[in-house]
Design an enzyme around this catalytic site. Structure first.
Site, PDB file in Angstrom:
ATOM      1  CB  SER A 153       1.435 -18.509  32.817  1.00  0.00           C
ATOM      2  OG  SER A 153       0.988 -18.220  33.919  1.00  0.00           O
ATOM      3  CE1 TYR A 166      -0.980 -23.431  33.305  1.00  0.00           C
ATOM      4  CE2 TYR A 166       0.138 -22.039  34.628  1.00  0.00           C
ATOM      5  CZ  TYR A 166      -0.434 -22.209  33.632  1.00  0.00           C
ATOM      6  OH  TYR A 166      -1.042 -20.971  32.866  1.00  0.00           O
TER       7      TYR A 166
END
Length: 265
Positions: A153, A166
């Site tokens: 990401s 995350y």
């Protein structure tokens, strides 16, 4: 970039980016294992699309791809081991591992629970670690090279308030990839990260239905649009192919320029 004769396992591939990757690899000739955790209907939809690709390919130079669905929770090492074993049993081997499965939990740092932290880390980092390890053991046992592509990401680099666990998991993935590029290089195994930005998938339904938030996000993206699963999948296909044999230990951002232009609203 053909992948004829190759077998790819794509974790978390019942929808969204994972589904897009499966279809792209199948179009290139790979046989694909479609993994899901709790939505078998999505996996069956993906499988039907793979079968349609094969049905539409009538050329001798374009062998039909085949798909296979398997349920597994990537937060459990035992289930990961079974997933890979069943994939190998069905197709006879694995050549490509795409670590796509991932989850996120929204909470202010001071409100994050141990259960939510563990859930994110178990799938996003621990799961990737052991899926990769078991895949590498298979390649060593069969004396073959292989490709590992992690779906990371932009948040392996970009802070994302209220998603600290995350971000930590994706930062860990970045270092895991760099370290394994060195450790696995002598075995002819490459490993790379693909780091999407804002991609139009079911997980972003609320955003897509909120014109104000969507508009603010688009202002941060120099290319002026959300990405599509195909934007990510095309890069995965390249990294899985022989044309990327000299590429390892790198992260490739697929974000329309978001990373270098982002400003928290």
């Amino acid at each position: 970039m053909r992948l004829d004769g190759k077998v790819a396992l794509v974790t978390g591939s019942s929808q969204g980016i994972g589904q897009g990757i499966v279809l792209c690899l199948a179009q290139a000739g790979a046989n694909v294992v479609i993994n899901y955790r709790s939505h078998p209907e999505g996996a069956e939809e993906t499988l039907a699309k793979v079968e349609a690709i094969g049905a539409n390919c009538h050329l001798a130079c374009c062998p039909q791809s085949y798909g296979y669905t398997l349920q597994a929770n990537l937060g459990s090492v035992d289930e990961i081991r079974q997933l890979i074993a069943e994939s190998i049993k069905h197709f006879g081997k694995l050549d490509i591992l795409v670590n796509n499965a991932g989850i996120e939990k929204h909470a202010a740092f001071w409100d994050v629970t141990e259960a939510d932290y563990d859930a994110v880390m178990n799938v996003n980092l621990k799961g990737v670690f052991f899926a990769t390890q078991i895949f590498v053991q298979h390649l060593i046992e069969t004396k073959r090279t292989g490709k590992i592509i992690n779906i990371s990401s932009v948040h392996e680099e970009l802070p994302f308030p209220n998603f600290t666990a995350y971000c930590a998991s994706k930062g860990g993935m970045k270092m895991l990839t760099r370290n394994l590029a060195v450790e696995l290089g002598a075995l002819g195994i490459t490993i790379n990260n693909v780091a999407p930005g804002a991609i139009e998938t079911p997980i972003n339904t609320k955003l897509l239905n909120n014109p104000e938030k969507l508009g603010a996000l688009l202002q941060n993206i120099p290319l002026g649009r959300l990405g599509q699963p195909q934007d990510v999948a095309s890069l995965v296909k390249f990294l899985a192919s022989a044309e990327a044999d000299y590429i390892t230990g790198s992260t490739f951002f697929v974000d329309g320029g978001l990373l270098w232009n982002y400003q928290e609203q």
